[in-house]
Scaffold this motif. Structure first.
Motif, PDB file in Angstrom:
ATOM      1  N   ARG A 122      41.331-115.501 -42.810  1.00  0.00           N
ATOM      2  CA  ARG A 122      41.434-116.924 -43.502  1.00  0.00           C
ATOM      3  C   ARG A 122      42.671-117.820 -43.073  1.00  0.00           C
ATOM      4  O   ARG A 122      43.159-118.992 -42.697  1.00  0.00           O
ATOM      5  CB  ARG A 122      41.176-116.900 -44.518  1.00  0.00           C
ATOM      6  CG  ARG A 122      41.364-118.312 -45.133  1.00  0.00           C
ATOM      7  CD  ARG A 122      40.899-117.983 -46.856  1.00  0.00           C
ATOM      8  NE  ARG A 122      38.915-118.164 -47.414  1.00  0.00           N
ATOM      9  CZ  ARG A 122      39.007-118.081 -48.615  1.00  0.00           C
ATOM     10  NH1 ARG A 122      39.573-118.317 -49.466  1.00  0.00           N
ATOM     11  NH2 ARG A 122      37.707-118.098 -48.487  1.00  0.00           N
ATOM     12  N   ASP A 123      43.837-116.531 -43.271  1.00  0.00           N
ATOM     13  CA  ASP A 123      45.155-117.068 -42.919  1.00  0.00           C
ATOM     14  C   ASP A 123      45.152-117.193 -42.063  1.00  0.00           C
ATOM     15  O   ASP A 123      46.075-118.689 -41.432  1.00  0.00           O
ATOM     16  CB  ASP A 123      45.807-116.222 -43.821  1.00  0.00           C
ATOM     17  CG  ASP A 123      46.031-115.069 -45.213  1.00  0.00           C
ATOM     18  OD1 ASP A 123      45.776-116.240 -46.183  1.00  0.00           O
ATOM     19  OD2 ASP A 123      45.732-114.722 -45.732  1.00  0.00           O
ATOM     20  N   LEU A 124      45.192-117.145 -40.357  1.00  0.00           N
ATOM     21  CA  LEU A 124      45.119-116.928 -39.042  1.00  0.00           C
ATOM     22  C   LEU A 124      44.831-118.248 -39.291  1.00  0.00           C
ATOM     23  O   LEU A 124      45.247-119.188 -38.630  1.00  0.00           O
ATOM     24  CB  LEU A 124      44.453-115.479 -38.491  1.00  0.00           C
ATOM     25  CG  LEU A 124      44.482-115.699 -37.034  1.00  0.00           C
ATOM     26  CD1 LEU A 124      45.018-114.170 -36.386  1.00  0.00           C
ATOM     27  CD2 LEU A 124      43.410-116.889 -36.325  1.00  0.00           C
ATOM     28  N   ARG A 125      43.389-118.783 -39.350  1.00  0.00           N
ATOM     29  CA  ARG A 125      42.882-120.094 -39.468  1.00  0.00           C
ATOM     30  C   ARG A 125      43.408-121.123 -39.867  1.00  0.00           C
ATOM     31  O   ARG A 125      43.139-122.350 -38.807  1.00  0.00           O
ATOM     32  CB  ARG A 125      41.456-120.087 -39.573  1.00  0.00           C
ATOM     33  CG  ARG A 125      40.463-118.729 -38.435  1.00  0.00           C
ATOM     34  CD  ARG A 125      39.621-119.174 -38.873  1.00  0.00           C
ATOM     35  NE  ARG A 125      38.552-120.680 -38.473  1.00  0.00           N
ATOM     36  CZ  ARG A 125      37.261-121.430 -38.395  1.00  0.00           C
ATOM     37  NH1 ARG A 125      36.146-120.371 -38.889  1.00  0.00           N
ATOM     38  NH2 ARG A 125      36.997-122.360 -37.379  1.00  0.00           N
ATOM     39  N   ALA A 126      43.394-120.328 -41.044  1.00  0.00           N
ATOM     40  CA  ALA A 126      44.814-121.458 -41.172  1.00  0.00           C
ATOM     41  C   ALA A 126      45.882-122.202 -40.680  1.00  0.00           C
ATOM     42  O   ALA A 126      47.308-123.580 -41.054  1.00  0.00           O
ATOM     43  CB  ALA A 126      45.555-121.960 -43.134  1.00  0.00           C
ATOM     44  N   ALA A 127      46.699-120.829 -40.224  1.00  0.00           N
ATOM     45  CA  ALA A 127      47.965-120.855 -39.464  1.00  0.00           C
ATOM     46  C   ALA A 127      47.506-121.774 -38.168  1.00  0.00           C
ATOM     47  O   ALA A 127      48.983-122.955 -37.599  1.00  0.00           O
ATOM     48  CB  ALA A 127      48.613-119.687 -39.377  1.00  0.00           C
ATOM     49  N   LEU A 128      46.616-121.716 -37.591  1.00  0.00           N
ATOM     50  CA  LEU A 128      46.530-122.491 -36.555  1.00  0.00           C
ATOM     51  C   LEU A 128      45.896-124.093 -36.590  1.00  0.00           C
ATOM     52  O   LEU A 128      45.785-124.737 -36.305  1.00  0.00           O
ATOM     53  CB  LEU A 128      45.086-121.895 -35.547  1.00  0.00           C
ATOM     54  CG  LEU A 128      45.181-120.489 -35.227  1.00  0.00           C
ATOM     55  CD1 LEU A 128      43.486-119.707 -34.695  1.00  0.00           C
ATOM     56  CD2 LEU A 128      46.012-120.714 -33.665  1.00  0.00           C
ATOM     57  N   ALA A 129      45.088-123.661 -37.701  1.00  0.00           N
ATOM     58  CA  ALA A 129      44.745-125.609 -38.307  1.00  0.00           C
ATOM     59  C   ALA A 129      45.821-126.734 -38.387  1.00  0.00           C
ATOM     60  O   ALA A 129      45.994-127.840 -38.008  1.00  0.00           O
ATOM     61  CB  ALA A 129      43.845-125.564 -39.284  1.00  0.00           C
ATOM     62  N   SER A 130      47.549-125.889 -39.198  1.00  0.00           N
ATOM     63  CA  SER A 130      48.097-126.653 -39.312  1.00  0.00           C
ATOM     64  C   SER A 130      49.577-126.589 -38.179  1.00  0.00           C
ATOM     65  O   SER A 130      50.397-127.035 -38.268  1.00  0.00           O
ATOM     66  CB  SER A 130      49.190-125.890 -40.357  1.00  0.00           C
ATOM     67  OG  SER A 130      49.374-124.692 -40.438  1.00  0.00           O
ATOM     68  N   THR A 131      48.795-126.096 -37.013  1.00  0.00           N
ATOM     69  CA  THR A 131      50.075-126.051 -35.834  1.00  0.00           C
ATOM     70  C   THR A 131      50.116-127.726 -35.038  1.00  0.00           C
ATOM     71  O   THR A 131      48.817-127.618 -34.756  1.00  0.00           O
ATOM     72  CB  THR A 131      50.278-124.151 -34.526  1.00  0.00           C
ATOM     73  OG1 THR A 131      49.818-123.178 -35.778  1.00  0.00           O
ATOM     74  CG2 THR A 131      50.722-124.467 -34.040  1.00  0.00           C
ATOM     75  N   GLU A 132      51.089-128.016 -34.918  1.00  0.00           N
ATOM     76  CA  GLU A 132      51.227-128.896 -34.195  1.00  0.00           C
ATOM     77  C   GLU A 132      50.991-129.009 -32.991  1.00  0.00           C
ATOM     78  O   GLU A 132      51.711-128.087 -32.663  1.00  0.00           O
ATOM     79  CB  GLU A 132      52.651-129.514 -34.493  1.00  0.00           C
ATOM     80  CG  GLU A 132      52.924-130.129 -35.954  1.00  0.00           C
ATOM     81  CD  GLU A 132      53.765-130.588 -36.645  1.00  0.00           C
ATOM     82  OE1 GLU A 132      54.804-131.032 -35.580  1.00  0.00           O
ATOM     83  OE2 GLU A 132      54.445-131.645 -37.496  1.00  0.00           O
ATOM     84  N   ARG A 133      50.022-129.940 -32.402  1.00  0.00           N
ATOM     85  CA  ARG A 133      50.480-129.666 -30.364  1.00  0.00           C
ATOM     86  C   ARG A 133      49.913-129.096 -30.110  1.00  0.00           C
ATOM     87  O   ARG A 133      49.318-129.110 -28.765  1.00  0.00           O
ATOM     88  CB  ARG A 133      51.879-129.927 -29.796  1.00  0.00           C
ATOM     89  CG  ARG A 133      52.659-130.513 -30.018  1.00  0.00           C
ATOM     90  CD  ARG A 133      53.819-130.802 -29.102  1.00  0.00           C
ATOM     91  NE  ARG A 133      55.199-132.376 -29.266  1.00  0.00           N
ATOM     92  CZ  ARG A 133      54.139-133.434 -29.012  1.00  0.00           C
ATOM     93  NH1 ARG A 133      53.970-133.659 -28.049  1.00  0.00           N
ATOM     94  NH2 ARG A 133      55.817-134.459 -29.204  1.00  0.00           N
ATOM     95  N   LEU A 134      48.353-128.095 -31.134  1.00  0.00           N
ATOM     96  CA  LEU A 134      47.493-127.522 -30.530  1.00  0.00           C
ATOM     97  C   LEU A 134      46.498-128.369 -30.845  1.00  0.00           C
ATOM     98  O   LEU A 134      45.959-128.367 -31.993  1.00  0.00           O
ATOM     99  CB  LEU A 134      47.703-125.842 -31.410  1.00  0.00           C
ATOM    100  CG  LEU A 134      46.909-125.110 -31.287  1.00  0.00           C
ATOM    101  CD1 LEU A 134      47.084-124.438 -29.798  1.00  0.00           C
ATOM    102  CD2 LEU A 134      47.157-124.330 -32.110  1.00  0.00           C
ATOM    103  N   ASP A 135      45.362-128.080 -29.832  1.00  0.00           N
ATOM    104  CA  ASP A 135      43.876-128.533 -29.784  1.00  0.00           C
ATOM    105  C   ASP A 135      43.580-127.759 -30.720  1.00  0.00           C
ATOM    106  O   ASP A 135      42.877-126.209 -30.547  1.00  0.00           O
ATOM    107  CB  ASP A 135      43.447-128.734 -28.223  1.00  0.00           C
ATOM    108  CG  ASP A 135      42.060-129.654 -27.789  1.00  0.00           C
ATOM    109  OD1 ASP A 135      41.618-129.271 -29.418  1.00  0.00           O
ATOM    110  OD2 ASP A 135      41.733-129.555 -27.381  1.00  0.00           O
TER     111      ASP A 135
END
Length: 349
Positions: A122-135
């Protein structure tokens, strides 16, 4: 008379040619002059963009004086016109020639996202969701859809992605990073499993991964990982329950609010190792290579218990009496700056 006119014409042509040559030479020379930029400039080249359009965009962005000279440069040196699509970063002092070289080489701008040891999926997915410039291709997907997409249909995602810093370009998606992280974990686990210590109480590499995730959550002190793994391995071999708080916390899910009490320890969940025998059904976090190595190379010894000292390390004990004494010393009389992990992982109560 004719001869004079011919000579005059030749001289004029020479002068015009010389003037034109000088003009072209000066124009092309402008491409080798450093460009002043107040801050780095991001320059995007969509796929299929013509070289002439790139030249026009360079002029529009103020990176070259005239696009004409970029186009002429491309005609004179065709290899310099074979630019690759992507997003590029140009910095103060670069020349137009250097910019073109960068685009020909495909040296696109990279960003990064970090997955931390001890994080949950869950933490990993949250980090991906908040990463700018990443589709965020997978933002609306279920965990099951992600596992199918990375080639592990029907499998649980926890602990299956390797914690590390991953670089990406603007053309990549979060699924690309998930695939890389999943494949990296598969490779690391396979390598460590092949070189494992003999006579370990695991039936598969996946069971070792589960143990590694518990070790990761129990201590952030690198020198303790082998000791912690040794305690848990000896407990498994003796038929003792693991009785480790991080598994209880994981089983509580959203009910965990920073503390666990006696009622939580009595509540049966598949992850409550105070109530179940052996390992929980899945990993409880992302283990790093060091934790995986420790799970597969536990330190020998007699310790069967450990308790947090409050400085991020643990007191290990061989008997229950020694352990109870350590609990009274370090848990019942906690220091004001008590913490269970030097890595900032959740404190255990």
């Amino acid at each position: 008379m004719f001869k004079k006119l011919l000579i005059a014409g030749i001289c004029a042509a020479v002068l015009v040619g010389a003037g034109t040559g000088l003009w072209v030479w000066q124009g092309l020379g402008s491409l080798s002059k450093p460009v002043v930029m107040a801050e780095p400039v991001l320059f995007n080249v969509p796929g299929g963009t013509a070289f002439s359009e790139v030249a026009r965009q360079l002029e529009a962005r103020g990176l070259v004086e005239k696009s004409l000279w970029v186009r002429v440069y491309g005609r004179l040196f065709p290899d310099k016109a074979r630019i690759k699509a992507g997003e590029y970063e140009f910095s103060d002092g670069m020349t137009a020639e250097a910019m073109l070289d960068k685009m020909v080489a495909g040296e696109t701008k990279h960003w990064s996202v970090q997955f931390i040891e001890g994080w949950t999926f869950r933490d990993l997915r949250a980090a991906l969701a908040s990463t700018e410039r990443l589709d965020g291709l997978t933002s609306g997907w279920s965990d099951a859809q992600i596992m199918e997409a990375v080639g592990a249909e029907g499998e649980h995602p926890e602990g299956r992605f390797f914690p590390d810093t991953y670089l990406f370009t603007s053309s990549e998606t979060d699924l690309d990073l998930l695939r890389r992280s999943f494949q990296r974990m598969e490779a690391v686990l396979s390598e460590e499993w092949e070189n494992r210590q003999e006579d370990l109480p695991y039936d598969s590499a996946y069971e070792a991964l589960i143990m590694a995730s518990i070790v990761e959550r129990e201590t952030g002190a690198p020198h303790e990982r082998g000791q912690v793994a040794g305690v848990f391995v000896r407990r498994l071999e003796k038929g003792m329950r693991l009785q480790t708080d991080p598994t209880v916390i994981y089983g509580m899910g959203d009910k965990y609010k920073g503390r666990i009490g006696s009622r939580d320890l009595r509540t049966h969940t598949p992850y409550n190792t105070y109530r179940i025998n052996g390992l929980p059904p899945t990993p409880i976090a992302l283990p790093g290579r060091e934790a995986i190595h420790a799970a597969l190379h536990p330190e020998p010894g007699k310790a069967l218990y450990f308790v947090a000292r409050g400085d991020g390390t643990h007191k290990f004990s061989s008997t229950l009496a020694e352990h109870q004494k350590a609990v009274r010393a370090f848990q019942l009389n906690r220091r004001s700056d008590y913490r269970s992990s030097p890595a900032g992982k959740d404190d255990k109560e």
